[in-house]
Scaffold this motif. Structure first.
Motif, PDB file in Angstrom:
ATOM      1  N   GLY A   1       0.789  -1.225   0.000  1.00  0.00           N
ATOM      2  CA  GLY A   1       0.000   0.000   0.000  1.00  0.00           C
ATOM      3  C   GLY A   1       0.820   1.273   0.000  1.00  0.00           C
ATOM      4  N   PHE A   2       2.031   1.221   0.553  1.00  0.00           N
ATOM      5  CA  PHE A   2       2.862   2.435   0.495  1.00  0.00           C
ATOM      6  C   PHE A   2       4.095   2.239  -0.387  1.00  0.00           C
ATOM      7  CE2 PHE A   2       3.922   0.562   4.767  1.00  0.00           C
ATOM      8  CZ  PHE A   2       5.257   0.251   4.566  1.00  0.00           C
ATOM      9  N   ALA A   3       3.971   1.367  -1.379  1.00  0.00           N
ATOM     10  CA  ALA A   3       5.070   1.147  -2.321  1.00  0.00           C
ATOM     11  C   ALA A   3       5.428   2.425  -3.072  1.00  0.00           C
ATOM     12  CB  ALA A   3       4.705   0.040  -3.300  1.00  0.00           C
ATOM     13  N   GLY A   4       4.425   3.246  -3.383  1.00  0.00           N
ATOM     14  CA  GLY A   4       4.697   4.510  -4.072  1.00  0.00           C
ATOM     15  C   GLY A   4       5.562   5.437  -3.231  1.00  0.00           C
ATOM     16  N   GLU A   5       5.302   5.461  -1.920  1.00  0.00           N
ATOM     17  CA  GLU A   5       6.143   6.259  -1.024  1.00  0.00           C
ATOM     18  C   GLU A   5       7.581   5.754  -1.036  1.00  0.00           C
ATOM     19  OE1 GLU A   5       4.619   7.242   2.987  1.00  0.00           O
ATOM     20  OE2 GLU A   5       2.818   6.159   2.378  1.00  0.00           O
ATOM     21  N   MET A   6       7.724   4.435  -1.019  1.00  0.00           N
ATOM     22  CA  MET A   6       9.058   3.857  -1.021  1.00  0.00           C
ATOM     23  C   MET A   6       9.827   4.242  -2.288  1.00  0.00           C
ATOM     24  SD  MET A   6       8.274   0.072   0.569  1.00  0.00           S
ATOM     25  CE  MET A   6       9.991  -0.435   0.539  1.00  0.00           C
ATOM     26  N   THR A   7       9.147   4.235  -3.407  1.00  0.00           N
ATOM     27  CA  THR A   7       9.781   4.651  -4.656  1.00  0.00           C
ATOM     28  C   THR A   7      10.256   6.098  -4.567  1.00  0.00           C
ATOM     29  OG1 THR A   7       8.507   3.089  -6.008  1.00  0.00           O
ATOM     30  CG2 THR A   7       9.424   5.019  -7.130  1.00  0.00           C
ATOM     31  N   ALA A   8       9.432   6.952  -3.978  1.00  0.00           N
ATOM     32  CA  ALA A   8       9.811   8.356  -3.824  1.00  0.00           C
ATOM     33  C   ALA A   8      11.015   8.499  -2.902  1.00  0.00           C
ATOM     34  CB  ALA A   8       8.627   9.158  -3.280  1.00  0.00           C
ATOM     35  N   TRP A   9      11.043   7.741  -1.799  1.00  0.00           N
ATOM     36  CA  TRP A   9      12.205   7.786  -0.904  1.00  0.00           C
ATOM     37  C   TRP A   9      13.471   7.376  -1.659  1.00  0.00           C
ATOM     38  CZ3 TRP A   9       9.704   4.038   3.185  1.00  0.00           C
ATOM     39  CH2 TRP A   9       8.598   4.643   3.767  1.00  0.00           C
ATOM     40  N   ARG A  10      13.348   6.260  -2.362  1.00  0.00           N
ATOM     41  CA  ARG A  10      14.517   5.711  -3.042  1.00  0.00           C
ATOM     42  C   ARG A  10      15.071   6.684  -4.075  1.00  0.00           C
ATOM     43  NH1 ARG A  10      17.272   4.247  -7.630  1.00  0.00           N
ATOM     44  NH2 ARG A  10      15.265   3.913  -8.648  1.00  0.00           N
ATOM     45  N   ARG A  11      14.183   7.300  -4.820  1.00  0.00           N
ATOM     46  CA  ARG A  11      14.636   8.202  -5.872  1.00  0.00           C
ATOM     47  C   ARG A  11      15.211   9.490  -5.299  1.00  0.00           C
ATOM     48  NH1 ARG A  11      10.352   6.916 -10.865  1.00  0.00           N
ATOM     49  NH2 ARG A  11      10.909   4.686 -10.928  1.00  0.00           N
ATOM     50  N   HIS A  12      14.705   9.920  -4.163  1.00  0.00           N
ATOM     51  CA  HIS A  12      15.316  11.054  -3.472  1.00  0.00           C
ATOM     52  C   HIS A  12      16.746  10.697  -3.057  1.00  0.00           C
ATOM     53  CE1 HIS A  12      15.894  14.405  -0.674  1.00  0.00           C
ATOM     54  NE2 HIS A  12      16.398  13.498   0.156  1.00  0.00           N
ATOM     55  N   LEU A  13      16.913   9.520  -2.455  1.00  0.00           N
ATOM     56  CA  LEU A  13      18.247   9.079  -2.044  1.00  0.00           C
ATOM     57  C   LEU A  13      19.159   8.926  -3.252  1.00  0.00           C
ATOM     58  CD1 LEU A  13      17.220   6.412   0.621  1.00  0.00           C
ATOM     59  CD2 LEU A  13      18.294   8.625   1.077  1.00  0.00           C
ATOM     60  N   HIS A  14      18.605   8.450  -4.361  1.00  0.00           N
ATOM     61  CA  HIS A  14      19.414   8.270  -5.570  1.00  0.00           C
ATOM     62  C   HIS A  14      19.943   9.608  -6.079  1.00  0.00           C
ATOM     63  CE1 HIS A  14      20.714   5.843  -9.032  1.00  0.00           C
ATOM     64  NE2 HIS A  14      20.542   6.954  -9.716  1.00  0.00           N
ATOM     65  N   GLN A  15      19.144  10.640  -5.961  1.00  0.00           N
ATOM     66  CA  GLN A  15      19.568  11.957  -6.447  1.00  0.00           C
ATOM     67  C   GLN A  15      20.658  12.572  -5.582  1.00  0.00           C
ATOM     68  OE1 GLN A  15      15.609  13.995  -6.839  1.00  0.00           O
ATOM     69  NE2 GLN A  15      16.489  14.608  -8.806  1.00  0.00           N
ATOM     70  N   HIS A  16      20.768  12.118  -4.332  1.00  0.00           N
ATOM     71  CA  HIS A  16      21.672  12.771  -3.384  1.00  0.00           C
ATOM     72  C   HIS A  16      22.644  11.761  -2.773  1.00  0.00           C
ATOM     73  CE1 HIS A  16      17.996  15.256  -3.624  1.00  0.00           C
ATOM     74  NE2 HIS A  16      18.872  16.267  -3.604  1.00  0.00           N
ATOM     75  N   ASP A  37      30.744   9.995   4.911  1.00  0.00           N
ATOM     76  CA  ASP A  37      30.137  11.326   4.836  1.00  0.00           C
ATOM     77  C   ASP A  37      28.683  11.280   4.375  1.00  0.00           C
ATOM     78  OD1 ASP A  37      32.497  12.477   5.700  1.00  0.00           O
ATOM     79  OD2 ASP A  37      33.269  12.707   3.654  1.00  0.00           O
ATOM     80  N   CYS A  38      27.901  10.408   4.977  1.00  0.00           N
ATOM     81  CA  CYS A  38      26.497  10.233   4.584  1.00  0.00           C
ATOM     82  C   CYS A  38      25.577  11.132   5.421  1.00  0.00           C
ATOM     83  CB  CYS A  38      26.090   8.772   4.731  1.00  0.00           C
ATOM     84  SG  CYS A  38      26.943   7.659   3.590  1.00  0.00           S
ATOM     85  N   PHE A  39      25.900  12.415   5.477  1.00  0.00           N
ATOM     86  CA  PHE A  39      25.170  13.332   6.347  1.00  0.00           C
ATOM     87  C   PHE A  39      23.739  13.566   5.878  1.00  0.00           C
ATOM     88  CE2 PHE A  39      29.687  14.436   6.887  1.00  0.00           C
ATOM     89  CZ  PHE A  39      29.798  14.286   8.266  1.00  0.00           C
ATOM     90  N   GLU A  40      23.560  13.872   4.583  1.00  0.00           N
ATOM     91  CA  GLU A  40      22.213  14.100   4.055  1.00  0.00           C
ATOM     92  C   GLU A  40      21.378  12.822   4.126  1.00  0.00           C
ATOM     93  OE1 GLU A  40      22.015  16.204   0.214  1.00  0.00           O
ATOM     94  OE2 GLU A  40      24.157  16.583   0.462  1.00  0.00           O
ATOM     95  N   THR A  41      21.999  11.716   3.796  1.00  0.00           N
ATOM     96  CA  THR A  41      21.297  10.433   3.825  1.00  0.00           C
ATOM     97  C   THR A  41      20.838  10.104   5.233  1.00  0.00           C
ATOM     98  OG1 THR A  41      22.707   9.669   2.014  1.00  0.00           O
ATOM     99  CG2 THR A  41      21.457   8.000   3.218  1.00  0.00           C
ATOM    100  N   ALA A  42      21.736  10.269   6.206  1.00  0.00           N
ATOM    101  CA  ALA A  42      21.387   9.980   7.594  1.00  0.00           C
ATOM    102  C   ALA A  42      20.279  10.904   8.088  1.00  0.00           C
ATOM    103  CB  ALA A  42      22.614  10.103   8.478  1.00  0.00           C
ATOM    104  N   ALA A  43      20.324  12.179   7.687  1.00  0.00           N
ATOM    105  CA  ALA A  43      19.279  13.117   8.090  1.00  0.00           C
ATOM    106  C   ALA A  43      17.931  12.707   7.518  1.00  0.00           C
ATOM    107  CB  ALA A  43      19.646  14.528   7.641  1.00  0.00           C
ATOM    108  N   PHE A  44      17.926  12.255   6.268  1.00  0.00           N
ATOM    109  CA  PHE A  44      16.684  11.796   5.647  1.00  0.00           C
ATOM    110  C   PHE A  44      16.154  10.564   6.369  1.00  0.00           C
ATOM    111  CE2 PHE A  44      14.396   9.145   2.592  1.00  0.00           C
ATOM    112  CZ  PHE A  44      13.480  10.044   2.056  1.00  0.00           C
ATOM    113  N   VAL A  45      17.034   9.613   6.648  1.00  0.00           N
ATOM    114  CA  VAL A  45      16.627   8.401   7.359  1.00  0.00           C
ATOM    115  C   VAL A  45      16.066   8.753   8.730  1.00  0.00           C
ATOM    116  CG1 VAL A  45      17.500   6.306   8.478  1.00  0.00           C
ATOM    117  CG2 VAL A  45      18.191   6.861   6.131  1.00  0.00           C
ATOM    118  N   GLU A  46      16.749   9.618   9.458  1.00  0.00           N
ATOM    119  CA  GLU A  46      16.275  10.008  10.796  1.00  0.00           C
ATOM    120  C   GLU A  46      14.904  10.672  10.725  1.00  0.00           C
ATOM    121  OE1 GLU A  46      17.630  12.714  14.662  1.00  0.00           O
ATOM    122  OE2 GLU A  46      18.926  12.635  12.869  1.00  0.00           O
ATOM    123  N   GLU A  47      14.720  11.542   9.740  1.00  0.00           N
ATOM    124  CA  GLU A  47      13.426  12.209   9.574  1.00  0.00           C
ATOM    125  C   GLU A  47      12.303  11.191   9.371  1.00  0.00           C
ATOM    126  OE1 GLU A  47      11.161  15.173   6.376  1.00  0.00           O
ATOM    127  OE2 GLU A  47      13.301  14.746   6.169  1.00  0.00           O
TER     128      GLU A  47
END
Length: 388
Positions: free
Chosen positions: A9-24, A30-40
């Motif tokens: 049911g939330f597969a679309g959200e997962m795709t959006a998360w993944r593609r955000h991570l892919h862009q950054h 030095d995974c600062f942005e990635t860790a911040a996204f995960v923590e959020e």
């Protein structure tokens, strides 16, 4: 394929998360942005505890189930590679020369998907420890997290990880009891001679000829010094020397990788390589120095945990889509450090057809993210059942 309905049911959200991570993408520790996204995201999901700054940018998050029980660790790697992306995707990396060419963006997404589901349902006892790790590709972040005490600090009793595998059945699983990936070492050889004019080689001590001789001799370790049925790979991957066609240079540099499973084979390689370098230098009238670096140990699955994980995979992917006794390969993984510290298992999840890992055209298959998240979730619910 028995993907959990809520996760589907939330597969679309997962795709959006993944593609955000892919862009950054980010490299090593030095995974600062990635860790911040995960923590959020973890805070949005309502996990019980979030511990940051482990191995610089690593995270361990805890979700508590219904009552007392054990602690199961689930690990995802977060770092990318120094490769210029050539996918042409609209969500391609915005950082030139850095891309997620190994699918760690997808691994992080699968664990986030499992976290969202487990935090909502809590249909398990005990605790699940979500391990988001930097520096798998280079730096041994898994080993650093172990050294910083995550296993004891969070009471982790067993630990599991997934890695996507292009070319294998989409949504299928592949593992094996015992060793699944090799130990990896790196060697550097510096050769110093006396340079001079290419027309007057007798006035020089040529490091180029010496380097060629050393490389040829190194290849005899595999062919003549070790038992042929003991897995061993020695690959010379770099030779750097020279600057012009009429100049014999002063120095040469040799670099390569060694892959083994047996520590005795590893010791043999180190011994013979040192003997070759020490002997070939005087033979060619040059100075030769070996710097041998021992890196990740072999990744060794606990047989019982591998069988257990394969059983969970069958529930998710179906009996015919799981290989539980596959062959090992000569790749390497720093999840090996976690498996040295605690019993557990490493599995591949099939990504279907597409560019291979570490290629500039690689892209994680978003369709398998709900499958991987379902595997992680079912593994926790099966290992820590309610009402047992």
């Amino acid at each position: 394929m028995a993907v959990i309905n809520r996760i589907a049911g939330f597969a679309g959200e997962m795709t959006a998360w993944r593609r955000h991570l892919h862009q950054h993408p980010e490299l090593q520790f030095d995974c600062f942005e990635t860790a911040a996204f995960v923590e959020e995201k973890l805070r949005e999901f309502g996990v019980d505890e979030i511990h940051t700054g482990i191995a610089k940018t690593g995270i361990v998050a805890l979700i508590k189930g219904q009552g007392e029980g054990g602690v199961v660790g689930l690990r995802a790697d977060m770092d990318a590679l120094p490769i210029r992306e050539e996918t042409g995707a609209e969500y391609a990396s915005v950082k030139p020369g850095i891309m997620h060419a190994c699918g760690h963006d997808g691994h992080t997404t699968m664990l986030l998907g499992a976290a969202k589901y487990l935090a909502e349902t809590r249909n398990f006892t005990g605790t699940v420890a979500l391990i988001f790790q930097p520096a798998e590709e280079d730096g041994g972040g898994g080993g650093v997290m172990v050294e910083e005490g995550i296993m004891d600090r969070f009471g982790i009793e067993e630990v599991y990880a997934l890695h996507n595998l292009p070319g294998f059945t989409e949504g299928g699983f592949y593992t094996t009891p015992g060793p699944i990936m090799a130990a990896v070492d790196t060697f550097h050889i510096n050769v110093k001679g006396v340079g001079g004019h290419g027309a007057l080689p007798h006035e020089t001590r040529d490091p180029v000829v010496a380097a060629v001789g050393i490389v040829q001799a190194i290849q005899t370790i595999s062919s003549r010094n070790h038992y042929a049925l003991d897995d061993l790979v020695i690959s010379v991957t770099q030779i750097h020397t020279g600057s012009a066609e009429n100049v014999i240079p002063e120095t040469a540099y040799i670099n390569g990788t060694v892959r083994t499973f047996d520590p005795e084979v590893q010791k043999l390689v180190i011994k013979r390589m040192q003997e070759i370098v020490d002997g070939m230098g005087p033979a060619y009238g040059v100075e030769a120095e070996l710097n041998y670096e021992v890196w990740y140990p072999a990744t060794v699955n606990n047989p019982a945990k591998a069988a257990f994980a394969a059983g969970v995979a069958r529930e998710v992917a179906g009996e015919n889509n799981v290989i539980a006794d596959g062959t090992r390969d000569m790749g390497a993984e720093d999840f090996s450090y976690m498996l040295q510290a605690r019993p557990g298992a490493y599995l591949y999840i099939g990504a279907g057809e597409g560019a291979g890992l570490h290629q500039p055209g690689f892209d994680f298959n978003d369709d398998i993210a709900p499958v991987g998240a379902s595997f992680f979730a079912r593994l926790v619910e099966t290992a820590l059942p309610v009402g047992k």
